[in-house]
Write a protein that holds these residues in place. Structure first.
Motif, PDB file in Angstrom:
ATOM      1  N   GLY A 165      15.217  20.451  14.460  1.00 49.91           N
ATOM      2  CA  GLY A 165      16.040  20.425  13.360  1.00 49.91           C
ATOM      3  C   GLY A 165      17.358  19.274  13.694  1.00 49.91           C
ATOM      4  O   GLY A 165      16.834  18.143  14.052  1.00 49.91           O
ATOM      5  N   ASN A 166      18.600  19.670  13.594  1.00 49.39           N
ATOM      6  CA  ASN A 166      19.357  18.504  14.109  1.00 49.39           C
ATOM      7  C   ASN A 166      19.643  18.398  15.545  1.00 49.39           C
ATOM      8  O   ASN A 166      20.077  17.298  15.763  1.00 49.39           O
ATOM      9  N   ARG A 167      18.818  19.108  16.154  1.00 49.00           N
ATOM     10  CA  ARG A 167      18.871  18.737  17.697  1.00 49.00           C
ATOM     11  C   ARG A 167      18.056  17.573  17.806  1.00 49.00           C
ATOM     12  O   ARG A 167      18.067  16.847  18.840  1.00 49.00           O
ATOM     13  N   ASN A 168      17.189  17.078  16.939  1.00 50.95           N
ATOM     14  CA  ASN A 168      16.309  15.898  17.051  1.00 50.95           C
ATOM     15  C   ASN A 168      17.374  14.400  17.353  1.00 50.95           C
ATOM     16  O   ASN A 168      16.535  13.590  17.971  1.00 50.95           O
ATOM     17  N   SER A 169      18.352  14.742  16.995  1.00 51.66           N
ATOM     18  CA  SER A 169      19.220  13.452  17.244  1.00 51.66           C
ATOM     19  C   SER A 169      19.449  13.068  18.545  1.00 51.66           C
ATOM     20  O   SER A 169      19.242  11.929  19.064  1.00 51.66           O
ATOM     21  N   VAL A 170      19.462  14.032  19.564  1.00 55.78           N
ATOM     22  CA  VAL A 170      19.547  13.913  20.862  1.00 55.78           C
ATOM     23  C   VAL A 170      18.402  13.451  21.596  1.00 55.78           C
ATOM     24  O   VAL A 170      18.379  12.744  22.504  1.00 55.78           O
ATOM     25  N   GLU A 171      17.531  14.088  20.870  1.00 57.96           N
ATOM     26  CA  GLU A 171      15.955  13.487  21.682  1.00 57.96           C
ATOM     27  C   GLU A 171      15.563  12.217  21.183  1.00 57.96           C
ATOM     28  O   GLU A 171      15.128  11.615  22.102  1.00 57.96           O
ATOM     29  N   ARG A 172      16.236  11.655  20.165  1.00 57.83           N
ATOM     30  CA  ARG A 172      15.835  10.337  19.819  1.00 57.83           C
ATOM     31  C   ARG A 172      16.451   9.375  20.779  1.00 57.83           C
ATOM     32  O   ARG A 172      15.813   8.352  21.356  1.00 57.83           O
ATOM     33  N   ILE A 173      17.657   9.612  21.452  1.00 59.14           N
ATOM     34  CA  ILE A 173      18.252   8.949  22.279  1.00 59.14           C
ATOM     35  C   ILE A 173      17.499   9.058  23.543  1.00 59.14           C
ATOM     36  O   ILE A 173      17.282   7.825  24.389  1.00 59.14           O
ATOM     37  N   PHE A 174      17.141  10.118  23.929  1.00 59.87           N
ATOM     38  CA  PHE A 174      16.510  10.557  25.160  1.00 59.87           C
ATOM     39  C   PHE A 174      15.204   9.798  25.013  1.00 59.87           C
ATOM     40  O   PHE A 174      14.789   8.868  26.186  1.00 59.87           O
ATOM     41  N   ARG A 175      14.466   9.689  23.916  1.00 58.14           N
ATOM     42  CA  ARG A 175      13.151   8.854  23.864  1.00 58.14           C
ATOM     43  C   ARG A 175      13.483   7.360  24.178  1.00 58.14           C
ATOM     44  O   ARG A 175      12.727   6.621  24.976  1.00 58.14           O
ATOM     45  N   GLU A 176      14.709   6.943  23.561  1.00 55.69           N
ATOM     46  CA  GLU A 176      14.926   5.385  23.785  1.00 55.69           C
ATOM     47  C   GLU A 176      15.231   5.043  25.138  1.00 55.69           C
ATOM     48  O   GLU A 176      14.935   4.045  25.799  1.00 55.69           O
ATOM     49  N   ILE A 177      16.171   5.916  25.938  1.00 52.52           N
ATOM     50  CA  ILE A 177      16.473   5.678  27.093  1.00 52.52           C
ATOM     51  C   ILE A 177      15.112   5.572  27.968  1.00 52.52           C
ATOM     52  O   ILE A 177      15.044   4.959  29.068  1.00 52.52           O
ATOM     53  N   LYS A 178      14.265   6.350  27.916  1.00 51.29           N
ATOM     54  CA  LYS A 178      13.025   6.610  29.026  1.00 51.29           C
ATOM     55  C   LYS A 178      12.214   5.358  28.388  1.00 51.29           C
ATOM     56  O   LYS A 178      11.691   4.902  29.515  1.00 51.29           O
ATOM     57  N   ARG A 179      12.132   4.910  27.254  1.00 51.13           N
ATOM     58  CA  ARG A 179      11.488   3.758  26.684  1.00 51.13           C
ATOM     59  C   ARG A 179      11.934   2.787  27.740  1.00 51.13           C
ATOM     60  O   ARG A 179      11.127   1.898  28.405  1.00 51.13           O
ATOM     61  N   ARG A 180      13.329   2.650  27.609  1.00 50.83           N
ATOM     62  CA  ARG A 180      13.758   1.347  28.257  1.00 50.83           C
ATOM     63  C   ARG A 180      13.611   1.241  29.598  1.00 50.83           C
ATOM     64  O   ARG A 180      13.472   0.467  30.626  1.00 50.83           O
ATOM     65  N   THR A 181      13.784   2.459  30.420  1.00 44.53           N
ATOM     66  CA  THR A 181      13.725   2.590  31.913  1.00 44.53           C
ATOM     67  C   THR A 181      12.694   2.491  32.286  1.00 44.53           C
ATOM     68  O   THR A 181      12.363   1.935  33.537  1.00 44.53           O
TER      69      THR A 181
END
Length: 211
Positions: A165-181
């Protein structure tokens, strides 16, 4: 980044006082910082500066990102806050990234990189988060992590378990950070934890301007 990500017109809204000591024109340095944080690799950012006749090393852009000391704005007052942590690799060591996000706006509210996770660190993260924002009436969305639940209980916060649900917003940030790193190995290779923590705060600043 979200599909509608774009370069924010607010590029002139952060100050780079240290640029007075740099040879790169102020506007180009601001542009290079924002482009790198928006997703451009250091190598491609340097190539862009070359187009304007400015030759700089990747380390110059990298150092300026950290000297800028960018981080998400304070004094937010969201109704809900999604909080989570995830593993970040720094060289050959494992660190824990704590993050809080406003699920309605998808804005990052606070990030912190820690060498481990436990109840004390989780409580410290919530304390810093509450010092930055007005969250007295907010509902905190957490998963089943015991340290996060303990921290909420200890500080008397209104919280509830929510796996998706609403916690997917923080997961999107984590995914982008891991993609970048993983794509930009020069971000967290041969870097100190303090440097990585600063990059993550700068990334959160850029994320908020691109959502």
């Amino acid at each position: 980044m979200p599909e509608n990500a774009r370069l924010s017109p607010s590029i002139g809204q952060f100050d780079l006082d240290f640029v007075e000591r740099e040879a790169t024109p102020r506007l180009l340095m601001k542009l290079s910082i924002q482009l790198h944080l928006a997703g451009l690799s250091l190598s491609n950012t340097v190539r862009l500066l070359d187009i304007f006749g400015v030759g700089r090393a990747r380390s110059t852009v990298h150092n300026c990102v950290h000297k800028a000391d960018l981080q998400p704005n304070s004094c937010r007052n969201p109704d809900h806050v999604a909080v989570d942590e995830t593993v970040i690799r720094l060289n050959d060591e494992q660190y824990w990234l704590y993050a809080a996000v406003d699920p309605e706006s998808n804005e990052s509210l606070h990030t912190k990189l820690e060498p481990t996770r436990n109840k004390v660190i989780a409580s410290s993260f919530f304390t810093e988060l509450r010092e930055k924002h007005d969250l007295n009436d907010a509902v905190f969305l957490v998963d089943g992590d015991k340290s996060l639940n303990y921290a909420c209980q200890r500080q008397g916060l209104d919280f509830r378990y929510e796996r998706h649900g609403n916690r997917n917003s923080v997961e999107r940030i984590f995914r982008e950070i891991k993609r970048r790193t993983s794509s930009f190995s020069n971000c967290f290779s041969n870097a100190y934890a303090e440097t990585a923590d600063q990059w993550l705060r700068s990334f959160a600043f850029a994320w908020n301007q691109l959502i």
